[in-house]
Design a protein around this motif. Structure first.
Motif, PDB file in Angstrom:
ATOM      1  N   GLY A  68      22.167  39.578   1.090  1.00  0.00           N
ATOM      2  CA  GLY A  68      21.299  40.734   0.877  1.00  0.00           C
ATOM      3  C   GLY A  68      22.064  41.915   0.319  1.00  0.00           C
ATOM      4  O   GLY A  68      21.573  42.616  -0.579  1.00  0.00           O
ATOM      5  N   VAL A 112      18.432  38.994   5.311  1.00  0.00           N
ATOM      6  CA  VAL A 112      18.652  39.358   3.909  1.00  0.00           C
ATOM      7  C   VAL A 112      18.222  40.804   3.668  1.00  0.00           C
ATOM      8  O   VAL A 112      18.952  41.602   3.060  1.00  0.00           O
ATOM      9  CB  VAL A 112      17.890  38.406   2.971  1.00  0.00           C
ATOM     10  CG1 VAL A 112      17.930  38.927   1.533  1.00  0.00           C
ATOM     11  CG2 VAL A 112      18.492  37.012   3.018  1.00  0.00           C
ATOM     12  N   LEU A 113      17.031  41.158   4.160  1.00  0.00           N
ATOM     13  CA  LEU A 113      16.532  42.524   3.993  1.00  0.00           C
ATOM     14  C   LEU A 113      17.409  43.520   4.753  1.00  0.00           C
ATOM     15  O   LEU A 113      17.701  44.611   4.251  1.00  0.00           O
ATOM     16  CB  LEU A 113      15.084  42.616   4.491  1.00  0.00           C
ATOM     17  CG  LEU A 113      14.073  41.719   3.769  1.00  0.00           C
ATOM     18  CD1 LEU A 113      12.684  41.903   4.378  1.00  0.00           C
ATOM     19  CD2 LEU A 113      14.037  42.007   2.291  1.00  0.00           C
ATOM     20  N   ALA A 171      21.449  43.845  -3.241  1.00  0.00           N
ATOM     21  CA  ALA A 171      21.148  45.278  -3.275  1.00  0.00           C
ATOM     22  C   ALA A 171      22.157  46.045  -4.119  1.00  0.00           C
ATOM     23  O   ALA A 171      21.782  46.850  -4.986  1.00  0.00           O
ATOM     24  CB  ALA A 171      21.119  45.842  -1.849  1.00  0.00           C
ATOM     25  N   ARG A 230      23.146  38.213   5.511  1.00  0.00           N
ATOM     26  CA  ARG A 230      23.299  39.667   5.384  1.00  0.00           C
ATOM     27  C   ARG A 230      24.190  40.023   4.199  1.00  0.00           C
ATOM     28  O   ARG A 230      23.907  40.969   3.464  1.00  0.00           O
ATOM     29  CB  ARG A 230      23.856  40.246   6.688  1.00  0.00           C
ATOM     30  CG  ARG A 230      22.836  40.235   7.804  1.00  0.00           C
ATOM     31  CD  ARG A 230      23.314  40.994   9.009  1.00  0.00           C
ATOM     32  NE  ARG A 230      22.276  41.018  10.036  1.00  0.00           N
ATOM     33  CZ  ARG A 230      22.378  41.646  11.190  1.00  0.00           C
ATOM     34  NH1 ARG A 230      23.484  42.320  11.474  1.00  0.00           N
ATOM     35  NH2 ARG A 230      21.395  41.611  12.070  1.00  0.00           N
ATOM     36  N   ALA A 249      20.611  44.005   2.829  1.00  0.00           N
ATOM     37  CA  ALA A 249      20.378  44.794   1.624  1.00  0.00           C
ATOM     38  C   ALA A 249      20.322  46.279   1.949  1.00  0.00           C
ATOM     39  O   ALA A 249      20.914  47.108   1.253  1.00  0.00           O
ATOM     40  CB  ALA A 249      19.078  44.346   0.958  1.00  0.00           C
TER      41      ALA A 249
END
Length: 461
Positions: free
Chosen positions: A411, A281-282, A415, A408, A285
């Motif tokens: 994320g 996820v990070l 973002a 992904r 983002a």
């Protein structure tokens, strides 16, 4: 004897023509995905919408892809991959026309969602077609077939920049029409129908809850900038957030109760997969968010032209492809963790470079440096992160791979939605966008810390 000699080259020729047809379809999908990022400012100005809602043209496309992936495979099994492929190409072409004809942001968002559904359906059935056509050579053919995405990452921003230089953002969508018509003609003539099998059970309820969660979360984020509109602004944020929380709660309960859920609960938290999912996820983002936001950032902060701002993503793609080849060669010798850490550290540096003012150079060269470092980091991190996740559960490699894409993209949706909402509400959009890249650098730094806890694996697995 003559017939036998003539027949073999003809079969090989048709096989490669089928391959070229499928690759062209994936290129159309990949180019459209990256070229639209260069047109955010143009669409915002032409449609008179805020950046927060214009940004949905990127995020809603990702939502469509996420939601259709679990459906496309079973559809290909039931109706045949050829039929679904042709239907997806036709739907993508029609949706492209509707996007180009849109008179408002709401229409464009709806048609981009349809485009995302059609584009997402292409990948599973295209893989099935190539696999059936090449038989024992399917592994090499699929590996070669996957190069369509990095090539699209190179061509898409350039195509978007060129079109915006000489025409309007609408032509980015209209250019898909002749390509789509050609693909339908080639597909009908060349592609054979794949064998039909009993389709896997589709978790329609899980998809419905996931759709509700994603859309309500995006609405809540987008409406953050409406707090100055009296009581209706905060009420809309709270209402959408409440719907997202309820949908998330019911989705988790559904996943634990359904016999064949859209996502296995075991793959959410078990065997350090929870760590990988949070990291993805990070990662999404920071990395996908960077790709979606960079052209607009370059245009509003440094007044770069669309073709120059789109060229930044091409620089990123070239370095990513070059470093991916190196990373694949080093994986068995070093293991995935060192490469993953080095790549993610480079991505963090890239985001810092992008957010900081140029040092002893012009903005074009400075942002190109940031894009090159981003490509360097992505090239190292992408193959190693794929192996890191699949190594944890090798018997479910396909499911883990799909889950990596889902997290992904989630994320990236978060973002892009947050950054466009904050930028749209800010009195100084360029400064807000600048701060966003520095925040994304901090997010990526957190992902590096998580990656340190992933076990390493050298050699084969």
């Amino acid at each position: 004897m003559t017939v036998t000699v003539d027949a073999a080259p003809r079969r090989a020729l048709i096989r490669w023509l089928v391959f070229a047809t499928v690759v062209l379809a994936m290129l159309m999908h990949a180019i459209d995905q990256t070229s639209v990022a260069t047109a955010l400012s143009a669409m915002q100005n032409d449609l008179g919408a805020s950046l927060a809602w214009t940004g949905w043209t990127i995020t809603i496309y990702s939502v469509g892809q996420i939601l259709v992936l679990p459906l496309a495979g079973p559809m290909g099994d039931r109706f045949g991959a050829r039929r679904v492929f042709l239907l997806a190409v036709a739907a993508f072409t029609v949706a492209s026309v509707l996007c180009g004809l849109s008179s408002g942001t709401a229409q464009l968002i709806v048609f981009r969602f349809l485009q995302g559904l059609a584009g997402g359906a292409l990948l599973p059935v295209a893989t099935a077609i190539v696999s059936a056509e090449f038989g024992r050579d399917r592994d090499r053919a699929i590996a070669l077939f996957s190069t369509a995405f990095p090539i699209g990452a190179i061509l898409g921003p350039l195509a978007g920049g060129l079109i915006l230089t000489f025409a309007s953002w609408r032509e980015i969508f209209f250019i898909n029409v002749p390509v789509g018509v050609l693909l339908i003609c080639l597909g009908r003539v060349l592609i054979r129908e794949t064998p039909r099998t009993a389709p896997a059970r589709v978790d329609v309820g899980g998809i419905a809850w996931l759709t509700t969660l994603l859309l309500s979360g995006m609405v809540a984020i987008t409406r953050i900038g409406s707090f100055g509109e009296g009581w209706t602004g905060p009420a809309s944020v709270v209402g959408a957030a409440a719907v997202a929380l309820v949908a998330g709660r019911f989705l988790l309960r559904h996943l634990h109760r359904h016999p064949d859920p859209i996502v296995s609960p075991r793959l959410l938290t078990g065997q350090r997969l929870g760590l990988m999912n949070v990291m993805n996820v990070l990662f999404g983002a920071a990395v996908i968010g960077f790709s979606a936001l960079l052209p607009h950032y370059a245009q509003i902060r440094y007044q770069m032209t669309p073709i120059a701002s789109g060229g930044l993503l091409t620089v990123r793609a070239v370095f990513m492809i070059a470093l991916s080849a190196l990373a694949v060669g080093l994986l068995r010798r070093l293991g995935h963790r060192p490469l993953l850490l080095a790549g993610m550290a480079a991505i963090t540096v890239s985001l810092l470079i992008t957010g900081l003012p140029p040092v002893h150079t012009g903005p074009e060269l400075w942002l190109s440096l940031g894009a090159a470092v981003m490509g360097f980091g992505m090239g190292l991190a992408a193959p190693s992160s794929a192996n890191a996740g699949m190594h944890l559960v090798p018997e479910q490699a396909a499911a883990v791979s799909g889950l990596r894409v889902l997290f992904r993209q989630a994320g990236a949706i978060i973002a892009v939605s947050v950054v466009t909402a904050v930028t749209s509400a800010a009195t100084d959009p360029a400064a807000a966008n600048t701060a966003a890249f520095l925040v994304l650098a901090a997010v990526m730094g957190g992902a590096v810390v998580l990656a340190m806890r992933i076990p390493n694996q050298r050699g084969r697995w």
